[in-house]
Design a protein around this motif. Sequence first.
Motif, PDB file in Angstrom:
ATOM      1  N   GLU A 152       0.823  -1.209   0.000  1.00 19.06           N
ATOM      2  CA  GLU A 152       0.000   0.000   0.000  1.00 19.06           C
ATOM      3  C   GLU A 152       0.856   1.258   0.000  1.00 19.06           C
ATOM      4  OE1 GLU A 152      -3.899   1.807   2.311  1.00 19.06           O
ATOM      5  OE2 GLU A 152      -2.901   0.041   3.060  1.00 19.06           O
ATOM      6  N   TYR A 153       2.093   1.199   0.468  1.00 16.28           N
ATOM      7  CA  TYR A 153       2.946   2.384   0.465  1.00 16.28           C
ATOM      8  C   TYR A 153       3.049   2.962  -0.941  1.00 16.28           C
ATOM      9  CZ  TYR A 153       4.499   1.061   5.175  1.00 16.28           C
ATOM     10  OH  TYR A 153       4.552   0.748   6.503  1.00 16.28           O
ATOM     11  N   GLY A 154       3.339   2.100  -1.898  1.00 13.43           N
ATOM     12  CA  GLY A 154       3.426   2.557  -3.278  1.00 13.43           C
ATOM     13  C   GLY A 154       2.092   3.053  -3.797  1.00 13.43           C
ATOM     14  N   ASN A 155       1.027   2.443  -3.355  1.00 16.71           N
ATOM     15  CA  ASN A 155      -0.301   2.833  -3.823  1.00 16.71           C
ATOM     16  C   ASN A 155      -0.717   4.206  -3.306  1.00 16.71           C
ATOM     17  OD1 ASN A 155      -0.711   0.508  -5.284  1.00 16.71           O
ATOM     18  ND2 ASN A 155      -1.606  -0.593  -3.570  1.00 16.71           N
ATOM     19  N   ARG A 156      -0.178   4.610  -2.165  1.00 14.51           N
ATOM     20  CA  ARG A 156      -0.512   5.948  -1.677  1.00 14.51           C
ATOM     21  C   ARG A 156       0.022   7.003  -2.650  1.00 14.51           C
ATOM     22  NH1 ARG A 156      -4.731   5.632   0.031  1.00 14.51           N
ATOM     23  NH2 ARG A 156      -4.570   3.594  -0.886  1.00 14.51           N
ATOM     24  N   GLY A 157       1.222   6.767  -3.230  1.00 17.69           N
ATOM     25  CA  GLY A 157       1.718   7.670  -4.263  1.00 17.69           C
ATOM     26  C   GLY A 157       0.816   7.667  -5.477  1.00 17.69           C
ATOM     27  N   LYS A 158       0.313   6.494  -5.814  1.00 19.23           N
ATOM     28  CA  LYS A 158      -0.641   6.370  -6.913  1.00 19.23           C
ATOM     29  C   LYS A 158      -1.917   7.158  -6.616  1.00 19.23           C
ATOM     30  CE  LYS A 158      -2.432   4.467 -10.657  1.00 19.23           C
ATOM     31  NZ  LYS A 158      -1.967   4.826 -12.014  1.00 19.23           N
ATOM     32  N   ALA A 167      -8.904  15.756 -10.577  1.00 20.36           N
ATOM     33  CA  ALA A 167      -9.075  17.153 -10.154  1.00 20.36           C
ATOM     34  C   ALA A 167      -7.762  17.898 -10.392  1.00 20.36           C
ATOM     35  CB  ALA A 167      -9.481  17.223  -8.686  1.00 20.36           C
ATOM     36  N   PRO A 168      -7.476  18.279 -11.647  1.00 18.54           N
ATOM     37  CA  PRO A 168      -6.181  18.890 -12.000  1.00 18.54           C
ATOM     38  C   PRO A 168      -5.878  20.190 -11.265  1.00 18.54           C
ATOM     39  CG  PRO A 168      -7.399  18.211 -13.966  1.00 18.54           C
ATOM     40  CD  PRO A 168      -8.335  18.094 -12.818  1.00 18.54           C
ATOM     41  N   SER A 169      -6.898  20.886 -10.776  1.00 15.50           N
ATOM     42  CA  SER A 169      -6.673  22.175 -10.119  1.00 15.50           C
ATOM     43  C   SER A 169      -6.137  22.044  -8.702  1.00 15.50           C
ATOM     44  CB  SER A 169      -7.971  22.990 -10.099  1.00 15.50           C
ATOM     45  OG  SER A 169      -8.953  22.341  -9.301  1.00 15.50           O
ATOM     46  N   VAL A 170      -6.123  20.856  -8.160  1.00 16.62           N
ATOM     47  CA  VAL A 170      -5.674  20.657  -6.777  1.00 16.62           C
ATOM     48  C   VAL A 170      -4.170  20.938  -6.658  1.00 16.62           C
ATOM     49  CG1 VAL A 170      -5.229  18.907  -5.011  1.00 16.62           C
ATOM     50  CG2 VAL A 170      -7.475  19.034  -6.085  1.00 16.62           C
ATOM     51  N   THR A 171      -3.816  21.794  -5.727  1.00 13.35           N
ATOM     52  CA  THR A 171      -2.406  22.098  -5.448  1.00 13.35           C
ATOM     53  C   THR A 171      -2.052  21.882  -3.976  1.00 13.35           C
ATOM     54  OG1 THR A 171      -2.952  24.436  -5.088  1.00 13.35           O
ATOM     55  CG2 THR A 171      -2.238  23.786  -7.317  1.00 13.35           C
ATOM     56  N   ARG A 172      -3.084  21.686  -3.145  1.00 16.29           N
ATOM     57  CA  ARG A 172      -2.874  21.448  -1.716  1.00 16.29           C
ATOM     58  C   ARG A 172      -3.606  20.167  -1.326  1.00 16.29           C
ATOM     59  NH1 ARG A 172      -6.461  24.422   0.271  1.00 16.29           N
ATOM     60  NH2 ARG A 172      -5.745  24.249   2.437  1.00 16.29           N
ATOM     61  N   VAL A 173      -2.913  19.306  -0.603  1.00 16.86           N
ATOM     62  CA  VAL A 173      -3.530  18.038  -0.207  1.00 16.86           C
ATOM     63  C   VAL A 173      -3.296  17.799   1.278  1.00 16.86           C
ATOM     64  CG1 VAL A 173      -3.439  15.525  -0.450  1.00 16.86           C
ATOM     65  CG2 VAL A 173      -3.375  16.978  -2.478  1.00 16.86           C
ATOM     66  N   ALA A 174      -4.354  17.453   1.985  1.00 15.26           N
ATOM     67  CA  ALA A 174      -4.254  17.019   3.375  1.00 15.26           C
ATOM     68  C   ALA A 174      -4.318  15.499   3.408  1.00 15.26           C
ATOM     69  CB  ALA A 174      -5.384  17.616   4.205  1.00 15.26           C
ATOM     70  N   ALA A 175      -3.353  14.886   4.058  1.00 13.23           N
ATOM     71  CA  ALA A 175      -3.330  13.429   4.222  1.00 13.23           C
ATOM     72  C   ALA A 175      -3.942  13.105   5.577  1.00 13.23           C
ATOM     73  CB  ALA A 175      -1.902  12.908   4.136  1.00 13.23           C
ATOM     74  N   LEU A 176      -5.179  12.640   5.567  1.00 15.39           N
ATOM     75  CA  LEU A 176      -5.922  12.366   6.799  1.00 15.39           C
ATOM     76  C   LEU A 176      -5.455  11.034   7.374  1.00 15.39           C
ATOM     77  CD1 LEU A 176      -8.258  14.031   8.144  1.00 15.39           C
ATOM     78  CD2 LEU A 176      -9.810  12.298   7.245  1.00 15.39           C
ATOM     79  N   ARG A 177      -4.854  11.077   8.566  1.00 14.43           N
ATOM     80  CA  ARG A 177      -4.235   9.881   9.127  1.00 14.43           C
ATOM     81  C   ARG A 177      -4.466   9.790  10.630  1.00 14.43           C
ATOM     82  NH1 ARG A 177       0.778  11.070  11.657  1.00 14.43           N
ATOM     83  NH2 ARG A 177       1.331   8.873  11.474  1.00 14.43           N
ATOM     84  N   ASP A 178      -4.329   8.571  11.140  1.00 16.13           N
ATOM     85  CA  ASP A 178      -4.392   8.305  12.575  1.00 16.13           C
ATOM     86  C   ASP A 178      -2.961   8.299  13.116  1.00 16.13           C
ATOM     87  OD1 ASP A 178      -4.563   7.230  15.122  1.00 16.13           O
ATOM     88  OD2 ASP A 178      -5.968   5.645  14.583  1.00 16.13           O
ATOM     89  N   THR A 180      -1.684   7.275  15.717  1.00 11.09           N
ATOM     90  CA  THR A 180      -1.284   6.083  16.465  1.00 11.09           C
ATOM     91  C   THR A 180      -0.834   4.954  15.554  1.00 11.09           C
ATOM     92  OG1 THR A 180      -3.513   5.117  16.510  1.00 11.09           O
ATOM     93  CG2 THR A 180      -2.950   6.685  18.250  1.00 11.09           C
ATOM     94  N   MET A 181      -1.027   5.112  14.239  1.00  9.24           N
ATOM     95  CA  MET A 181      -0.665   4.087  13.267  1.00  9.24           C
ATOM     96  C   MET A 181       0.729   4.369  12.714  1.00  9.24           C
ATOM     97  SD  MET A 181      -3.266   2.030  13.147  1.00  9.24           S
ATOM     98  CE  MET A 181      -2.998   1.151  11.616  1.00  9.24           C
ATOM     99  N   ALA A 182       1.717   3.610  13.169  1.00 12.35           N
ATOM    100  CA  ALA A 182       3.095   3.831  12.733  1.00 12.35           C
ATOM    101  C   ALA A 182       3.254   3.633  11.230  1.00 12.35           C
ATOM    102  CB  ALA A 182       4.033   2.887  13.493  1.00 12.35           C
ATOM    103  N   SER A 183       2.460   2.736  10.653  1.00 11.60           N
ATOM    104  CA  SER A 183       2.569   2.453   9.219  1.00 11.60           C
ATOM    105  C   SER A 183       2.194   3.659   8.363  1.00 11.60           C
ATOM    106  CB  SER A 183       1.676   1.266   8.847  1.00 11.60           C
ATOM    107  OG  SER A 183       0.311   1.555   9.144  1.00 11.60           O
ATOM    108  N   LEU A 188       2.682   8.290   4.204  1.00 12.27           N
ATOM    109  CA  LEU A 188       2.824   9.734   4.029  1.00 12.27           C
ATOM    110  C   LEU A 188       4.095  10.051   3.240  1.00 12.27           C
ATOM    111  CD1 LEU A 188       1.879  12.618   4.655  1.00 12.27           C
ATOM    112  CD2 LEU A 188       3.158  12.465   6.812  1.00 12.27           C
ATOM    113  N   GLY A 189       5.179   9.344   3.548  1.00 12.68           N
ATOM    114  CA  GLY A 189       6.426   9.551   2.825  1.00 12.68           C
ATOM    115  C   GLY A 189       6.295   9.230   1.352  1.00 12.68           C
ATOM    116  N   ALA A 190       5.516   8.179   1.029  1.00 17.86           N
ATOM    117  CA  ALA A 190       5.315   7.802  -0.374  1.00 17.86           C
ATOM    118  C   ALA A 190       4.573   8.892  -1.131  1.00 17.86           C
ATOM    119  CB  ALA A 190       4.546   6.483  -0.445  1.00 17.86           C
ATOM    120  N   ILE A 191       3.604   9.506  -0.477  1.00 17.26           N
ATOM    121  CA  ILE A 191       2.853  10.594  -1.112  1.00 17.26           C
ATOM    122  C   ILE A 191       3.746  11.817  -1.304  1.00 17.26           C
ATOM    123  CG2 ILE A 191       0.920  12.198  -0.816  1.00 17.26           C
ATOM    124  CD1 ILE A 191      -0.507   9.984   0.736  1.00 17.26           C
ATOM    125  N   GLN A 192       4.468  12.169  -0.263  1.00 13.28           N
ATOM    126  CA  GLN A 192       5.313  13.366  -0.331  1.00 13.28           C
ATOM    127  C   GLN A 192       6.436  13.222  -1.349  1.00 13.28           C
ATOM    128  OE1 GLN A 192       6.204  13.606   3.894  1.00 13.28           O
ATOM    129  NE2 GLN A 192       4.773  15.326   4.162  1.00 13.28           N
TER     130      GLN A 192
END
Length: 334
Positions: A152-158, A167-178, A180-183, A188-192
């Motif tokens: 799933e790490y790679g899929n988060r980048g996908k 949505a091509p106009s998007v320039t800001r993204v919030a990654a909604l996460r828990d 307490t989940m170390a994974s 998040l790193g894959a997305i960034q």
Amino acid sequence: MSAAIKRREFITLLGGAAAAWPLAARAQQPERMRRIGVLMHLPESDPEAQARVRALLQGLQQLGWSEGHNVRIDYRFGAADVDRSRKYAAELIALAPDVIQASGTGPMAALQQTTRTVPIVFAQIPDPVSAGLVDSLSRPGGNVTGFTVFEEYGNRGKSLELLKEIAPSVTRVAALRDPTMASDIGQLGAIQSVAPSLGVEVSPASVRDAGEIERAIATFGQRPNGGLIVFGAALAIMHRELIARLAARHKLPAVYPLRAFVAAGGLISYGPDSIDPYRRAAAYVDRILKGEKPAGLPVQNPIKYELVINLKTAKSLGLEVPPTLLARADEVIE
């Protein structure tokens, strides 16, 4: 025929019948009842939890295990509550099950604190090696094995690529996460890592309950050109209707990890099939009940991924879904 011969024949017949009785009695004895514990990280009332349980039961039935006939199944539902998961883990272990099927990082952590001997088959664990559940994917080495969402790490980048595609106009993204989940850190790193090439700024939005979810999305939605990527923690799954409703209210295109979010009104999801691991887990439960050890059963990665799009949600957000994206979709909800 003499009386002596008749007596000998009678004794022989009686002896043969006596020898046959234990065999007949053994043949009529019911099969030994086996015991399976199930510990889920979602609430019992959640349709997603019910679908996962049904998949597990169907898999077991296909392999000859019938609840109430040759197997007893004890269910517990942690509902993303750490203390509840610990309590239920202890309860299940006290019932002396032959094997436990568990889902989610929280329940697995609770079980590992309780036992290192009872066989456990997990599902929905992002990185069981880093979590210390197994020695390696190919050789688990202990009392635990199962089915991971490690890729799933790679899929988060996908997911970020899909968000920009729809949505091509998007320039800001919030990654909604828990938090307490170390994974989630790896996801998040894959997305960034892919964000600069897509012209997007990604920031984490850590949430622990429904109130924090509402505040985080409302605050992020105050500025234009925003979008969401939602991680697949139990907290988010439990509150998927709330998240989808808030995303719609604040006009935030969002990509989710599971189909269940899109069925609840979310825009688009991409990730491993969340039901398939439970059908596959039934096969490992069966093998353990028949004498195999978890240490010798390799941890398996997802084999089924699905892309699901909600056209009604896209229309409400003013988005035109590209035909190329629609062609790739496994399911389109209209």
